[in-house]
Design a protein around this motif. Structure first.
Motif, PDB file in Angstrom:
ATOM      1  N   LEU A 120       0.840  -1.241   0.079  1.00  0.00           N
ATOM      2  CA  LEU A 120       0.137   0.087  -0.135  1.00  0.00           C
ATOM      3  C   LEU A 120       0.747   1.160   0.049  1.00  0.00           C
ATOM      4  N   SER A 121       1.965   1.290   0.770  1.00  0.00           N
ATOM      5  CA  SER A 121       2.793   2.538   0.876  1.00  0.00           C
ATOM      6  C   SER A 121       3.522   2.679  -0.540  1.00  0.00           C
ATOM      7  N   ASP A 122       3.686   1.488  -1.128  1.00  0.00           N
ATOM      8  CA  ASP A 122       4.508   1.674  -2.717  1.00  0.00           C
ATOM      9  C   ASP A 122       3.485   2.170  -3.559  1.00  0.00           C
ATOM     10  N   GLY A 123       2.124   1.894  -3.330  1.00  0.00           N
ATOM     11  CA  GLY A 123       1.068   2.227  -4.055  1.00  0.00           C
ATOM     12  C   GLY A 123       0.630   3.776  -3.930  1.00  0.00           C
ATOM     13  N   LEU A 124       0.826   4.311  -2.797  1.00  0.00           N
ATOM     14  CA  LEU A 124       0.669   5.550  -2.304  1.00  0.00           C
ATOM     15  C   LEU A 124       1.581   6.574  -2.947  1.00  0.00           C
ATOM     16  N   GLU A 125       3.000   5.936  -2.771  1.00  0.00           N
ATOM     17  CA  GLU A 125       3.975   6.900  -3.653  1.00  0.00           C
ATOM     18  C   GLU A 125       3.634   6.900  -5.186  1.00  0.00           C
ATOM     19  N   SER A 126       3.054   5.896  -5.844  1.00  0.00           N
ATOM     20  CA  SER A 126       2.923   5.825  -7.152  1.00  0.00           C
ATOM     21  C   SER A 126       1.760   7.020  -7.421  1.00  0.00           C
ATOM     22  N   THR A 127       0.684   7.475  -6.520  1.00  0.00           N
ATOM     23  CA  THR A 127      -0.350   8.388  -6.544  1.00  0.00           C
ATOM     24  C   THR A 127       0.416   9.753  -6.588  1.00  0.00           C
ATOM     25  N   VAL A 128       1.385   9.966  -6.165  1.00  0.00           N
ATOM     26  CA  VAL A 128       2.174  11.277  -6.110  1.00  0.00           C
ATOM     27  C   VAL A 128       3.023  11.133  -7.628  1.00  0.00           C
ATOM     28  N   ASN A 129       3.329  10.123  -8.149  1.00  0.00           N
ATOM     29  CA  ASN A 129       3.747  10.177  -9.539  1.00  0.00           C
ATOM     30  C   ASN A 129       2.681  10.766 -10.533  1.00  0.00           C
ATOM     31  N   MET A 132      12.655   6.650  -9.981  1.00  0.00           N
ATOM     32  CA  MET A 132      13.725   5.758  -9.744  1.00  0.00           C
ATOM     33  C   MET A 132      13.788   5.536  -8.321  1.00  0.00           C
ATOM     34  N   SER A 133      13.548   6.544  -7.339  1.00  0.00           N
ATOM     35  CA  SER A 133      13.345   6.304  -5.984  1.00  0.00           C
ATOM     36  C   SER A 133      12.239   5.284  -5.468  1.00  0.00           C
ATOM     37  N   ASP A 134      11.205   5.413  -6.467  1.00  0.00           N
ATOM     38  CA  ASP A 134      10.192   4.420  -6.498  1.00  0.00           C
ATOM     39  C   ASP A 134      10.429   2.957  -6.717  1.00  0.00           C
ATOM     40  N   VAL A 135      11.195   2.903  -7.816  1.00  0.00           N
ATOM     41  CA  VAL A 135      11.987   1.680  -8.109  1.00  0.00           C
ATOM     42  C   VAL A 135      12.512   1.033  -6.924  1.00  0.00           C
TER      43      VAL A 135
END
Length: 304
Positions: free
Chosen positions: A40-49, A155-158
């Motif tokens: 979920l935390s990974d997905g939340l960061e993607s909403t920022v993307n 890239m930080s998301d990766v």
């Protein structure tokens, strides 16, 4: 940046919108099938993307507008505003992740359908890695602060996704569900660090920070080897605004030199500087010998 570069940057910024939406969708599906707070935390960061991709697209279009009466130096700094905004959004995402993870520390649970969820997240991470590398490479080539910041954030998301995958595999291997929320907190700390880097770099651009030392040295070398006929160069100043490098210095010439001769030296210097910094905006103040030198000096290489 030429028109081809402008077009390339705009196209990538536009494609960033559907790409970010697609990756976010994959990550949220991975969270939905597993119930993992780390995913979920990974997905939340993607909403920022997604938000950042929309901002970058519109800001890049604005930054590429030609100079006008109200903005005689151009609109380049708008890209830094986009990058700062993205950095703030990254920090907000990190805080949301911490809040979610703390709530699960007291009541951690094992994952549902872990293999499917991790496989989906892995595919999303691979897509992100390829896209981030393309954005960073292109952003640096055409000196687009917004595009580069977007690529660095992705890239930080990766990196986050890789950490999540390793941590969740550890959770499955040991049977300790507490690793899931703990990992989410570590992810958030990494995101905070990445956000700070994006913000600090962009603020440097907004504050007219000088170019990097190696870039300044290249400018000095270009001046030194193409200023023959002059007496010296001093008060060299540089700054960067988006894709444009601004160079300003004083050129000292013999008092008896004609305007035409001094102008020819200036033309030669402008061509030399633009050979190492294409698209630079250059201002040269010509002054007669006898003026007191100040600021950064450049030793002119005399003709043999």
């Amino acid at each position: 940046m030429d028109e081809k570069g402008n077009l390339t940057v705009r196209r990538l910024a536009l494609w960033g919108i559907p790409m970010s939406l697609g990756v976010m969708g994959l990550k949220m599906v991975a969270w939905w099938v597993t119930g993992s707070v780390a995913l979920l935390s990974d997905g939340l960061e993607s909403t920022v993307n997604v938000v950042a991709a929309f901002i970058a697209f519109f800001v890049i279009r604005y930054a590429q507008k030609p100079a006008d009466h109200d903005h005689p130096f151009g609109h380049h700094k708008a890209e830094y505003l986009s990058a700062v905004t993205e950095g703030v959004l990254i920090v907000v995402a990190a805080l949301l992740i911490v809040n979610e993870a703390i709530g699960h520390l007291a009541d951690p649970r094992m994952l549902d359908a872990p293999v499917l969820g991790l496989a989906i997240n892995f595919v999303a991470g691979v897509i992100n890695a390829i896209w981030a590398r393309l954005l960073i490479t292109t952003g640096r080539k055409y000196r687009s602060a917004a595009l580069t910041a977007d690529g660095q954030h992705i890239m930080s998301d990766v990196i986050t996704s890789v950490g999540v995958l390793i941590g969740l595999l550890l959770t499955l291997a040991t049977g300790y569900a507490i690793f899931d929320p703990l990992l989410a907190i570590l992810v958030a700390l990494n995101i905070l660090y990445q956000g700070w880097k994006v913000i600090s770099h962009s603020i440097g651009g907004l504050m007219d920070q000088a170019v990097e030392p190696d870039e300044e040295e290249a400018i000095k070398q270009a001046i030194a080897t193409h200023a023959a006929g002059s007496i010296g160069v001093h008060d060299l100043k540089t700054r960067r605004a988006g894709a444009v490098t601004f160079v300003d210095f004083h050129l000292v010439v013999p008092a008896a030199m004609s305007v035409r001769q001094a102008h020819d030296i200036c033309d030669r210097l402008e061509d030399a500087i633009r050979s190492v910094h294409p698209g630079s905006s250059i201002a040269i103040h010509v002054e007669p010998e006898g003026e007191k030198a100040h600021g950064i000096r450049v030793k002119v290489i005399k003709e043999a």
